[in-house]
Design an enzyme around this catalytic site. Structure first.
Site, PDB file in Angstrom:
ATOM      1  N   CYS A 172      22.677  76.691 -77.334  1.00  0.00           N
ATOM      2  CA  CYS A 172      22.507  75.993 -76.513  1.00  0.00           C
ATOM      3  C   CYS A 172      23.442  76.276 -75.327  1.00  0.00           C
ATOM      4  O   CYS A 172      22.599  76.127 -73.559  1.00  0.00           O
ATOM      5  CB  CYS A 172      22.600  74.346 -76.754  1.00  0.00           C
ATOM      6  SG  CYS A 172      21.597  73.834 -77.515  1.00  0.00           S
ATOM      7  N   HIS A 313      24.959  67.815 -69.883  1.00  0.00           N
ATOM      8  CA  HIS A 313      24.025  68.582 -70.848  1.00  0.00           C
ATOM      9  C   HIS A 313      22.978  67.655 -71.430  1.00  0.00           C
ATOM     10  O   HIS A 313      21.366  67.752 -71.028  1.00  0.00           O
ATOM     11  CB  HIS A 313      24.621  68.768 -72.015  1.00  0.00           C
ATOM     12  CG  HIS A 313      24.052  69.564 -73.078  1.00  0.00           C
ATOM     13  ND1 HIS A 313      23.558  70.725 -72.798  1.00  0.00           N
ATOM     14  CD2 HIS A 313      23.841  69.319 -74.787  1.00  0.00           C
ATOM     15  CE1 HIS A 313      23.116  70.932 -74.039  1.00  0.00           C
ATOM     16  NE2 HIS A 313      22.983  70.853 -74.767  1.00  0.00           N
ATOM     17  N   GLU A 324      28.651  63.097 -74.399  1.00  0.00           N
ATOM     18  CA  GLU A 324      28.803  63.733 -73.189  1.00  0.00           C
ATOM     19  C   GLU A 324      29.322  62.458 -72.414  1.00  0.00           C
ATOM     20  O   GLU A 324      30.659  63.059 -71.231  1.00  0.00           O
ATOM     21  CB  GLU A 324      27.783  63.476 -72.968  1.00  0.00           C
ATOM     22  CG  GLU A 324      27.664  65.253 -71.472  1.00  0.00           C
ATOM     23  CD  GLU A 324      26.345  65.576 -70.951  1.00  0.00           C
ATOM     24  OE1 GLU A 324      26.907  66.428 -69.905  1.00  0.00           O
ATOM     25  OE2 GLU A 324      25.276  65.126 -71.943  1.00  0.00           O
ATOM     26  N   LYS A 345      16.981  67.601 -68.255  1.00  0.00           N
ATOM     27  CA  LYS A 345      16.222  67.872 -69.122  1.00  0.00           C
ATOM     28  C   LYS A 345      15.385  66.734 -68.827  1.00  0.00           C
ATOM     29  O   LYS A 345      14.629  66.351 -69.976  1.00  0.00           O
ATOM     30  CB  LYS A 345      16.704  68.057 -70.695  1.00  0.00           C
ATOM     31  CG  LYS A 345      17.664  68.786 -70.856  1.00  0.00           C
ATOM     32  CD  LYS A 345      18.852  69.094 -71.949  1.00  0.00           C
ATOM     33  CE  LYS A 345      19.297  70.295 -72.229  1.00  0.00           C
ATOM     34  NZ  LYS A 345      20.613  70.580 -71.181  1.00  0.00           N
ATOM     35  N   HIS A 350      14.058  70.853 -73.102  1.00  0.00           N
ATOM     36  CA  HIS A 350      15.272  71.665 -73.487  1.00  0.00           C
ATOM     37  C   HIS A 350      15.098  72.612 -74.105  1.00  0.00           C
ATOM     38  O   HIS A 350      14.496  72.752 -74.451  1.00  0.00           O
ATOM     39  CB  HIS A 350      16.254  70.500 -74.635  1.00  0.00           C
ATOM     40  CG  HIS A 350      17.245  70.922 -75.102  1.00  0.00           C
ATOM     41  ND1 HIS A 350      17.658  71.923 -74.674  1.00  0.00           N
ATOM     42  CD2 HIS A 350      18.763  69.526 -76.044  1.00  0.00           C
ATOM     43  CE1 HIS A 350      19.295  72.663 -75.740  1.00  0.00           C
ATOM     44  NE2 HIS A 350      19.232  71.583 -76.009  1.00  0.00           N
ATOM     45  N   PHE A 409      24.890  73.667 -80.729  1.00  0.00           N
ATOM     46  CA  PHE A 409      24.993  73.360 -81.650  1.00  0.00           C
ATOM     47  C   PHE A 409      26.312  74.115 -82.320  1.00  0.00           C
ATOM     48  O   PHE A 409      26.127  74.993 -81.193  1.00  0.00           O
ATOM     49  CB  PHE A 409      23.814  74.241 -82.924  1.00  0.00           C
ATOM     50  CG  PHE A 409      22.705  73.782 -82.422  1.00  0.00           C
ATOM     51  CD1 PHE A 409      22.294  71.840 -82.522  1.00  0.00           C
ATOM     52  CD2 PHE A 409      21.084  73.637 -82.676  1.00  0.00           C
ATOM     53  CE1 PHE A 409      21.396  70.682 -82.302  1.00  0.00           C
ATOM     54  CE2 PHE A 409      20.297  73.053 -82.536  1.00  0.00           C
ATOM     55  CZ  PHE A 409      20.176  71.603 -82.841  1.00  0.00           C
TER      56      PHE A 409
END
Length: 426
Positions: A172, A313, A324, A345, A350, A409
């Site tokens: 990502c 994010h 986060e 997002k 995403h 990830f």
């Protein structure tokens, strides 16, 4: 890092192109952001009737024929025409005509794109032919078009750019890293300009099934897709897949100034870390994402108190949003309570490796228009998510320094700092 290089040169953004679930083109994307629109709809293109997840942020009303000849369409991944269209708009926006470049100019202009899945959906479709015994229906370019590296080559060939042509695939964080690496090449004098950004198109039967196995996608909003992506909300239950391409023209500042280019922002800071913890899960303290943000701010020579906006994010998973938020508190300290933030997002889903490039486009919207985009579907924040996420409605706010956060990830964390230029450049 950008400022700690030996004799670094300044790097600015002079062009932006977008192909997104909110619309095709920069203005369509920005307008959708400001309105608080959602690009999440029922999945088109394959049957999802038996899938527990039937929604995604897909690009609609896209002119495929403008980007690819009919004979080429079946031989490339969906990421290619998305990236081509975004790159074409970026070059036009920067008032650059690649066909007029001299050989020297072509060799000084590179391509650096980030992608998570690259040609994975294309590969899935080709292998389906093989498994069904339809070998002659598969593309003769199955192998080169399945590799991630082919994506940047397609742009290099389309525009005749002979500088470096690289792909970054770090999950990502891919496009955040790609933009930073492109900026570093310019700062070091290795290239004068770059096409940089991200393109991803992970909406395919096998990929969707794989995400469903991981239990990271929401299954609760199939009948109300526009409400499905809910970062930081008390009732969030997972992310929504998205797709799209966001591509930028990056240039050395003096080069841009000499040709009278409009400058959207200067890239001043980058930081990247790794939790070294898990294939999917984040380490619970949020220390490494926080350190990536601190490194980016240090690289830019900025204190937390100078940050005017943070693009988040914000995946809409219970774990990610909580960690986060904790990372933001660690990175920004007491300043964190006064800084408006937003999760793009919530509006587009995403888009995997293109996430960072999408977030940067939202930050440029805030810098250019003095409007902070909202985080939609945030009627009741979770107790552990207690910052200013700009819920539901855009907000007028002058933004000079923006921080863009990205988490991926494999425990990867990356952050960029971009700043509003001063005077006639803006």
């Amino acid at each position: 890092m950008l400022r700690n290089l030996r004799q670094p040169r300044r790097v600015v953004i002079t062009g932006l192109g977008c192909v997104t679930p909110l619309g095709v083109g920069r203005e369509a994307f920005w307008e959708g952001l400001r309105r608080g629109a959602s690009g999440i709809r029922r999945i088109e293109g394959f049957d999802v009737a038996d899938s527990p997840v039937r929604i995604a942020g897909q690009v609609r009303d896209f002119d495929w024929e403008r980007e690819l000849k009919a004979k080429d369409r079946r031989h490339v991944a969906r990421t290619v025409p998305l990236a081509l269209a975004a790159a074409r708009e970026a070059l036009e926006d920067a008032r650059l005509q690649a066909s007029d470049f001299s050989l020297e100019e072509r060799r000084a202009f590179g391509v650096m794109l980030g992608t998570g899945g690259g040609g994975l959906a294309f590969t899935e479709a080709q292998y389906a032919h093989y498994f069904r015994g339809e070998k002659t229906q598969a593309s003769v370019y199955t192998i080169p078009s399945s590799t991630h590296g082919g994506l940047s080559s397609e742009l290099s060939m389309a525009f005749g750019l002979r500088g470096l042509s690289h792909i970054v695939s770090t999950g990502c964080t891919s496009s955040t890293d790609a933009i930073a690496y492109a900026a570093q090449h310019i700062a070091l004098g290795r290239q004068e300009a770059m096409l940089a950004g991200g393109s991803d198109a992970p909406i395919a039967p096998g990929i969707l099934a794989g995400f469903c196995l991981m239990k990271v996608l929401t299954e609760d909003w199939n009948e109300e897709p526009e409400r499905a992506s809910r970062p930081f909300s008390r009732d969030r239950s997972g992310m929504v897949l998205g797709e799209g391409a966001w591509v930028y023209v990056l240039e050395e500042y003096e080069r841009a100034r000499r040709r009278g280019a409009r400058v959207y922002a200067e890239i001043t800071g980058y930081g990247a870390t790794c939790d070294a913890y898990h294939r999917v899960r984040l380490e619970d303290t949020g220390e490494e994402p926080a350190r990536a943000m601190r490194l980016a701010l240090e690289d830019a020579g900025r204190a937390p108190e100078e940050v005017d906006y943070v693009n988040l994010h914000g995946t809409s998973t219970v774990l990610n949003d909580r960690i986060e938020t904790q990372a933001l508190k660690l990175a920004l300290g007491d300043a964190v309570r006064r800084i408006p933030m937003s999760g793009t997002k919530s509006q587009i889903g995403h888009p995997q490796g293109a996430s960072g490039a999408a977030g940067l486009a939202a930050a440029l919207c805030a810098i250019r228009t003095s409007v902070v985009p909202p985080t939609i579907n945030l009627d009741e924040p979770a107790p552990e998510c207690d910052l200013d996420y700009t819920p539901n409605r855009a907000r007028e706010r002058e933004v000079r320094v923006a921080l863009c956060n990205c988490i991926g990830f494999g425990s990867k964390n990356s952050a960029l700092v971009v700043e509003r230029p001063t005077g006639a450049d803006f």
